[in-house]
Design a protein around this motif. Sequence first.
Motif, PDB file in Angstrom:
ATOM      1  N   PHE A 165       0.804  -1.222   0.000  1.00  0.00           N
ATOM      2  CA  PHE A 165       0.000   0.000   0.000  1.00  0.00           C
ATOM      3  C   PHE A 165       0.836   1.270   0.000  1.00  0.00           C
ATOM      4  CE2 PHE A 165      -2.558   3.080   2.620  1.00  0.00           C
ATOM      5  CZ  PHE A 165      -3.532   3.331   1.668  1.00  0.00           C
ATOM      6  N   ALA A 166       1.958   1.265   0.710  1.00  0.00           N
ATOM      7  CA  ALA A 166       2.782   2.465   0.857  1.00  0.00           C
ATOM      8  C   ALA A 166       4.249   2.051   0.905  1.00  0.00           C
ATOM      9  CB  ALA A 166       2.395   3.203   2.143  1.00  0.00           C
ATOM     10  N   ASP A 167       5.128   3.059   0.865  1.00  0.00           N
ATOM     11  CA  ASP A 167       6.558   2.766   0.977  1.00  0.00           C
ATOM     12  C   ASP A 167       6.872   2.167   2.344  1.00  0.00           C
ATOM     13  OD1 ASP A 167       6.844   3.843  -1.558  1.00  0.00           O
ATOM     14  OD2 ASP A 167       7.352   5.836  -0.793  1.00  0.00           O
ATOM     15  N   ASP A 168       6.184   2.667   3.368  1.00  0.00           N
ATOM     16  CA  ASP A 168       6.342   2.129   4.719  1.00  0.00           C
ATOM     17  C   ASP A 168       5.132   2.538   5.544  1.00  0.00           C
ATOM     18  OD1 ASP A 168       7.500   0.709   6.773  1.00  0.00           O
ATOM     19  OD2 ASP A 168       8.960   2.253   7.313  1.00  0.00           O
ATOM     20  N   VAL A 169       4.784   1.715   6.520  1.00  0.00           N
ATOM     21  CA  VAL A 169       3.691   2.019   7.444  1.00  0.00           C
ATOM     22  C   VAL A 169       4.171   1.614   8.828  1.00  0.00           C
ATOM     23  CG1 VAL A 169       1.287   1.594   8.086  1.00  0.00           C
ATOM     24  CG2 VAL A 169       1.942   1.565   5.667  1.00  0.00           C
ATOM     25  N   ASN A 170       4.065   2.542   9.762  1.00  0.00           N
ATOM     26  CA  ASN A 170       4.453   2.276  11.151  1.00  0.00           C
ATOM     27  C   ASN A 170       3.271   2.600  12.049  1.00  0.00           C
ATOM     28  OD1 ASN A 170       7.336   1.731  10.621  1.00  0.00           O
ATOM     29  ND2 ASN A 170       7.339   3.858   9.968  1.00  0.00           N
ATOM     30  N   ILE A 171       3.264   1.972  13.226  1.00  0.00           N
ATOM     31  CA  ILE A 171       2.208   2.239  14.194  1.00  0.00           C
ATOM     32  C   ILE A 171       2.858   2.542  15.534  1.00  0.00           C
ATOM     33  CG2 ILE A 171       1.887  -0.190  14.774  1.00  0.00           C
ATOM     34  CD1 ILE A 171      -1.188   0.502  14.865  1.00  0.00           C
ATOM     35  N   GLU A 212       2.449   3.717  19.887  1.00  0.00           N
ATOM     36  CA  GLU A 212       1.738   3.206  21.059  1.00  0.00           C
ATOM     37  C   GLU A 212       0.310   3.743  21.178  1.00  0.00           C
ATOM     38  OE1 GLU A 212       3.962   6.855  21.957  1.00  0.00           O
ATOM     39  OE2 GLU A 212       4.679   4.910  21.309  1.00  0.00           O
ATOM     40  N   ASP A 213       0.015   4.879  20.523  1.00  0.00           N
ATOM     41  CA  ASP A 213      -1.343   5.438  20.529  1.00  0.00           C
ATOM     42  C   ASP A 213      -2.197   4.855  19.403  1.00  0.00           C
ATOM     43  OD1 ASP A 213      -0.623   7.094  22.637  1.00  0.00           O
ATOM     44  OD2 ASP A 213      -0.042   8.741  21.300  1.00  0.00           O
ATOM     45  N   LYS A 214      -1.652   3.863  18.707  1.00  0.00           N
ATOM     46  CA  LYS A 214      -2.316   3.223  17.567  1.00  0.00           C
ATOM     47  C   LYS A 214      -2.494   4.188  16.385  1.00  0.00           C
ATOM     48  CE  LYS A 214      -4.042  -0.669  19.780  1.00  0.00           C
ATOM     49  NZ  LYS A 214      -3.360  -1.863  19.617  1.00  0.00           N
ATOM     50  N   THR A 215      -1.616   5.193  16.310  1.00  0.00           N
ATOM     51  CA  THR A 215      -1.612   6.091  15.163  1.00  0.00           C
ATOM     52  C   THR A 215      -0.688   5.517  14.099  1.00  0.00           C
ATOM     53  OG1 THR A 215      -1.988   8.022  16.568  1.00  0.00           O
ATOM     54  CG2 THR A 215      -1.080   8.444  14.375  1.00  0.00           C
ATOM     55  N   LEU A 216      -1.213   5.424  12.889  1.00  0.00           N
ATOM     56  CA  LEU A 216      -0.427   4.931  11.769  1.00  0.00           C
ATOM     57  C   LEU A 216       0.338   6.087  11.141  1.00  0.00           C
ATOM     58  CD1 LEU A 216      -3.197   2.800  10.040  1.00  0.00           C
ATOM     59  CD2 LEU A 216      -1.209   1.890  11.197  1.00  0.00           C
ATOM     60  N   THR A 217       1.570   5.851  10.767  1.00  0.00           N
ATOM     61  CA  THR A 217       2.335   6.782   9.952  1.00  0.00           C
ATOM     62  C   THR A 217       2.519   6.096   8.609  1.00  0.00           C
ATOM     63  OG1 THR A 217       3.478   7.652  11.888  1.00  0.00           O
ATOM     64  CG2 THR A 217       4.462   8.113   9.745  1.00  0.00           C
ATOM     65  N   VAL A 218       1.861   6.646   7.589  1.00  0.00           N
ATOM     66  CA  VAL A 218       1.900   6.077   6.246  1.00  0.00           C
ATOM     67  C   VAL A 218       2.844   6.935   5.415  1.00  0.00           C
ATOM     68  CG1 VAL A 218       0.511   5.396   4.250  1.00  0.00           C
ATOM     69  CG2 VAL A 218      -0.505   5.344   6.534  1.00  0.00           C
ATOM     70  N   ILE A 219       3.854   6.311   4.831  1.00  0.00           N
ATOM     71  CA  ILE A 219       4.885   7.059   4.105  1.00  0.00           C
ATOM     72  C   ILE A 219       4.811   6.731   2.619  1.00  0.00           C
ATOM     73  CG2 ILE A 219       7.357   7.490   3.876  1.00  0.00           C
ATOM     74  CD1 ILE A 219       7.537   6.529   6.891  1.00  0.00           C
TER      75      ILE A 219
END
Length: 130
Positions: free
Chosen positions: A33-39, A41-48
């Motif tokens: 879906f993306a170059d990278d996806v991180n999550i 501790e607040d369950k916020t996704l960082t989609v790069i």
Amino acid sequence: MSKFEYTGEFEFRASKKMLYPYLASASGLSQWFADDVNIDEDKTLTVIWDGEENKAKMVAHRTNSLVKIEFIPEDPNDDKPNFVEFKIEMNELTQAVFIRVTDYSEMDDLAELGEIWENLMHKLKEIVGG
């Protein structure tokens, strides 16, 4: 800015159970879906994408059937944030499995958006073998 909704349906030769982790986890999404996806501790996704970070939250999910990811707007007054929703459905008659994608964003070129999703789903099909 106006927002537009794209909906596409893509057939897979894979089970709902096999597809779901690729739609509902950071590691699964980062594969196609993306170059990278991180999550965090607040369950916020960082989609790069292309080095640009986008913050998002998974606002709905039902195991093996639905994932909805809402992007956190830069403008706090934006009451209709961008989102992408994946519904995994099965045709009971043919037993075919489909992913129905709904993309709600500022992108107004629906033909180009359709091409983007075709390419993304092709990449996912290659990964799952379906």
